[in-house]
Design an enzyme around this catalytic site. Structure first.
Site, PDB file in Angstrom:
ATOM      1  N   PRO A  97      34.662  46.706  37.137  1.00  0.00           N
ATOM      2  CA  PRO A  97      33.946  45.717  36.384  1.00  0.00           C
ATOM      3  C   PRO A  97      33.339  44.517  37.340  1.00  0.00           C
ATOM      4  O   PRO A  97      34.343  44.435  38.248  1.00  0.00           O
ATOM      5  CB  PRO A  97      35.371  45.603  35.580  1.00  0.00           C
ATOM      6  CG  PRO A  97      36.363  47.105  35.951  1.00  0.00           C
ATOM      7  CD  PRO A  97      35.118  47.653  37.230  1.00  0.00           C
ATOM      8  N   ASN A  98      32.933  43.284  36.799  1.00  0.00           N
ATOM      9  CA  ASN A  98      32.740  42.491  37.522  1.00  0.00           C
ATOM     10  C   ASN A  98      32.045  42.171  39.081  1.00  0.00           C
ATOM     11  O   ASN A  98      31.833  41.017  39.533  1.00  0.00           O
ATOM     12  CB  ASN A  98      34.258  41.488  37.428  1.00  0.00           C
ATOM     13  CG  ASN A  98      34.867  41.137  35.931  1.00  0.00           C
ATOM     14  OD1 ASN A  98      34.091  40.484  35.035  1.00  0.00           O
ATOM     15  ND2 ASN A  98      35.573  41.959  36.306  1.00  0.00           N
ATOM     16  N   ARG A 117      30.016  34.082  42.394  1.00  0.00           N
ATOM     17  CA  ARG A 117      31.304  33.679  42.735  1.00  0.00           C
ATOM     18  C   ARG A 117      31.906  33.586  43.836  1.00  0.00           C
ATOM     19  O   ARG A 117      31.896  34.427  43.979  1.00  0.00           O
ATOM     20  CB  ARG A 117      31.920  33.071  42.036  1.00  0.00           C
ATOM     21  CG  ARG A 117      31.268  31.784  39.710  1.00  0.00           C
ATOM     22  CD  ARG A 117      31.982  32.336  39.338  1.00  0.00           C
ATOM     23  NE  ARG A 117      31.674  33.184  38.247  1.00  0.00           N
ATOM     24  CZ  ARG A 117      32.888  34.102  37.844  1.00  0.00           C
ATOM     25  NH1 ARG A 117      33.839  34.144  37.807  1.00  0.00           N
ATOM     26  NH2 ARG A 117      32.417  34.694  36.794  1.00  0.00           N
ATOM     27  N   TYR A 140      34.266  37.437  48.253  1.00  0.00           N
ATOM     28  CA  TYR A 140      33.590  38.523  48.042  1.00  0.00           C
ATOM     29  C   TYR A 140      32.808  37.805  48.892  1.00  0.00           C
ATOM     30  O   TYR A 140      31.118  38.873  49.104  1.00  0.00           O
ATOM     31  CB  TYR A 140      33.284  38.864  46.893  1.00  0.00           C
ATOM     32  CG  TYR A 140      34.464  39.256  45.885  1.00  0.00           C
ATOM     33  CD1 TYR A 140      35.628  40.678  46.092  1.00  0.00           C
ATOM     34  CD2 TYR A 140      35.071  38.121  44.985  1.00  0.00           C
ATOM     35  CE1 TYR A 140      36.853  40.349  45.912  1.00  0.00           C
ATOM     36  CE2 TYR A 140      36.300  38.722  44.409  1.00  0.00           C
ATOM     37  CZ  TYR A 140      36.826  39.185  44.422  1.00  0.00           C
ATOM     38  OH  TYR A 140      37.910  39.429  43.836  1.00  0.00           O
ATOM     39  N   ASN A 153      33.937  51.376  44.345  1.00  0.00           N
ATOM     40  CA  ASN A 153      34.754  50.225  44.178  1.00  0.00           C
ATOM     41  C   ASN A 153      34.761  50.374  42.642  1.00  0.00           C
ATOM     42  O   ASN A 153      33.872  49.786  42.143  1.00  0.00           O
ATOM     43  CB  ASN A 153      33.709  48.949  44.895  1.00  0.00           C
ATOM     44  CG  ASN A 153      34.804  47.920  44.936  1.00  0.00           C
ATOM     45  OD1 ASN A 153      36.150  48.130  43.825  1.00  0.00           O
ATOM     46  ND2 ASN A 153      34.048  46.849  45.400  1.00  0.00           N
ATOM     47  N   ALA A 178      38.891  46.192  39.302  1.00  0.00           N
ATOM     48  CA  ALA A 178      40.225  45.742  39.032  1.00  0.00           C
ATOM     49  C   ALA A 178      40.779  47.622  38.198  1.00  0.00           C
ATOM     50  O   ALA A 178      41.857  47.475  37.665  1.00  0.00           O
ATOM     51  CB  ALA A 178      40.363  44.841  38.128  1.00  0.00           C
ATOM     52  N   GLU A 204      37.273  55.926  48.834  1.00  0.00           N
ATOM     53  CA  GLU A 204      37.489  53.915  48.062  1.00  0.00           C
ATOM     54  C   GLU A 204      36.751  52.729  48.682  1.00  0.00           C
ATOM     55  O   GLU A 204      37.323  52.828  50.140  1.00  0.00           O
ATOM     56  CB  GLU A 204      38.791  54.128  47.430  1.00  0.00           C
ATOM     57  CG  GLU A 204      39.369  53.047  47.091  1.00  0.00           C
ATOM     58  CD  GLU A 204      40.575  52.902  46.323  1.00  0.00           C
ATOM     59  OE1 GLU A 204      41.323  53.864  46.958  1.00  0.00           O
ATOM     60  OE2 GLU A 204      41.317  52.159  45.975  1.00  0.00           O
ATOM     61  N   HIS A 254      36.561  48.512  49.272  1.00  0.00           N
ATOM     62  CA  HIS A 254      37.354  47.098  48.487  1.00  0.00           C
ATOM     63  C   HIS A 254      36.480  45.895  50.214  1.00  0.00           C
ATOM     64  O   HIS A 254      37.086  46.610  50.437  1.00  0.00           O
ATOM     65  CB  HIS A 254      38.857  46.877  48.617  1.00  0.00           C
ATOM     66  CG  HIS A 254      39.185  48.207  47.097  1.00  0.00           C
ATOM     67  ND1 HIS A 254      38.729  47.963  46.171  1.00  0.00           N
ATOM     68  CD2 HIS A 254      39.767  49.180  47.904  1.00  0.00           C
ATOM     69  CE1 HIS A 254      38.961  48.484  45.799  1.00  0.00           C
ATOM     70  NE2 HIS A 254      40.209  49.620  46.395  1.00  0.00           N
ATOM     71  N   ARG A 274      46.079  40.497  49.445  1.00  0.00           N
ATOM     72  CA  ARG A 274      46.273  39.248  47.417  1.00  0.00           C
ATOM     73  C   ARG A 274      47.465  39.695  47.405  1.00  0.00           C
ATOM     74  O   ARG A 274      48.266  39.867  48.265  1.00  0.00           O
ATOM     75  CB  ARG A 274      44.841  39.893  47.585  1.00  0.00           C
ATOM     76  CG  ARG A 274      43.720  39.440  48.566  1.00  0.00           C
ATOM     77  CD  ARG A 274      42.205  39.654  47.635  1.00  0.00           C
ATOM     78  NE  ARG A 274      41.774  39.106  46.764  1.00  0.00           N
ATOM     79  CZ  ARG A 274      40.900  39.500  45.886  1.00  0.00           C
ATOM     80  NH1 ARG A 274      40.457  40.090  45.887  1.00  0.00           N
ATOM     81  NH2 ARG A 274      41.005  38.414  44.657  1.00  0.00           N
TER      82      ARG A 274
HETATM   83  O1  CA2 Z   1      37.859  43.451  46.525  1.00  0.00           O
HETATM   84  C1  CA2 Z   1      37.255  44.254  45.874  1.00  0.00           C
HETATM   85  O2  CA2 Z   1      36.208  45.204  46.217  1.00  0.00           O
HETATM   86  C2  CA2 Z   1      38.168  44.519  44.794  1.00  0.00           C
HETATM   87  O3  CA2 Z   1      37.790  46.159  44.382  1.00  0.00           O
HETATM   88  C3  CA2 Z   1      37.407  43.516  44.051  1.00  0.00           C
HETATM   89  C4  CA2 Z   1      37.642  43.554  42.066  1.00  0.00           C
HETATM   90  C5  CA2 Z   1      39.052  42.708  41.950  1.00  0.00           C
HETATM   91  O4  CA2 Z   1      39.782  43.504  40.912  1.00  0.00           O
HETATM   92  C6  CA2 Z   1      39.792  44.047  43.305  1.00  0.00           C
HETATM   93  O5  CA2 Z   1      41.693  44.309  42.927  1.00  0.00           O
HETATM   94  C7  CA2 Z   1      38.760  43.797  45.073  1.00  0.00           C
HETATM   95  C8  CA2 Z   1      37.060  42.687  41.693  1.00  0.00           C
HETATM   96  C9  CA2 Z   1      35.870  42.563  41.764  1.00  0.00           C
HETATM   97  C10 CA2 Z   1      35.374  41.322  41.021  1.00  0.00           C
HETATM   98  O6  CA2 Z   1      33.803  40.736  41.544  1.00  0.00           O
HETATM   99  C11 CA2 Z   1      33.831  39.068  41.669  1.00  0.00           C
HETATM  100  C12 CA2 Z   1      33.015  38.650  42.454  1.00  0.00           C
HETATM  101  C13 CA2 Z   1      32.243  37.473  42.910  1.00  0.00           C
HETATM  102  C14 CA2 Z   1      32.847  36.904  41.792  1.00  0.00           C
HETATM  103  C15 CA2 Z   1      33.551  37.398  40.770  1.00  0.00           C
HETATM  104  C16 CA2 Z   1      34.343  38.869  40.890  1.00  0.00           C
END
Ligand code: CA2
Length: 150
Positions: free
Chosen positions: A15-16, A23, A28, A79, A82, A103, A105, A112
């Site tokens: 997700p996301n 953003r 990221y 990946n 969340a 896996e 990230h 974090r």
């Molecule tokens: O660090 C990572 O790759 C995560 O898997 C990213 C997830 C987060 O919930 C994990 O704890 C770590 C979130 C992905 C959201 O990605 C976005 C990218 C740009 C703007 C907003 C969200």
């Protein structure tokens, strides 16, 4: 009789991650998910592997993709976003298909919030790559190819 390992890798994003590059670049980076896909295809092609690339915001779609991958791919670069921190179902699916999963990230989750420090996926993953930015996907593909050669 030994089965031939498929020269195909599934790269799965939770997700996301479709928002990548739009953003929070401080967390990221600036690359988009399309950039990540291109990086993955290039990294795999050098070793003769094809990439199946999928992102979904829905846990069930990710579960179905893991189930469908059984016997079809050498392994999964995953990946889970969340869902990493919440999903027993994804961990069970990985155990069930008996495929190597790396896996990944993008961010260093251990630097974090505390809720990001626990992963349901890590105990069933073959390898874990955190905090390497989007290069983590390239490292994940290299690791899966390494594992497939064993
Ligand atoms: O660090 C990572 O790759 C995560 O898997 C990213 C997830 C987060 O919930 C994990 O704890 C770590 C979130 C992905 C959201 O990605 C976005 C990218 C740009 C703007 C907003 C969200």
């Amino acid at each position: 009789m030994s089965e031939k390992t498929p020269a195909r890798i599934l790269v799965l994003n939770g997700p996301n991650l479709n928002l990548l590059g739009t953003r929070e670049p401080e967390v990221y980076g600036h690359e988009t998910l399309a950039d990540v896909e291109e990086l993955c295809r290039t990294a795999a092609a050098g070793a003769g592997y094809e990439v199946e690339f999928l992102q979904s915001n829905h846990e069930g779609v990710l579960l179905d993709a893991i189930h469908a991958a059984r016997g079809q791919v050498a392994g999964i670069v995953f990946n889970p976003g969340a869902f990493t921190h919440t999903s027993v179902a994804l961990a069970d699916a990985i155990s069930g298909v008996q495929l190597p999963v790396v896996e990944v990230h993008i961010s260093n989750v251990h630097r974090r919030e505390a809720f990001r420090h626990h992963s349901y996926i890590s105990p069933v993953a073959a390898s874990i790559i955190v905090g390497a930015g989007v290069n983590g996907y390239v490292l994940g593909i290299q690791q899966l190819i390494h594992l497939a050669g064993k």
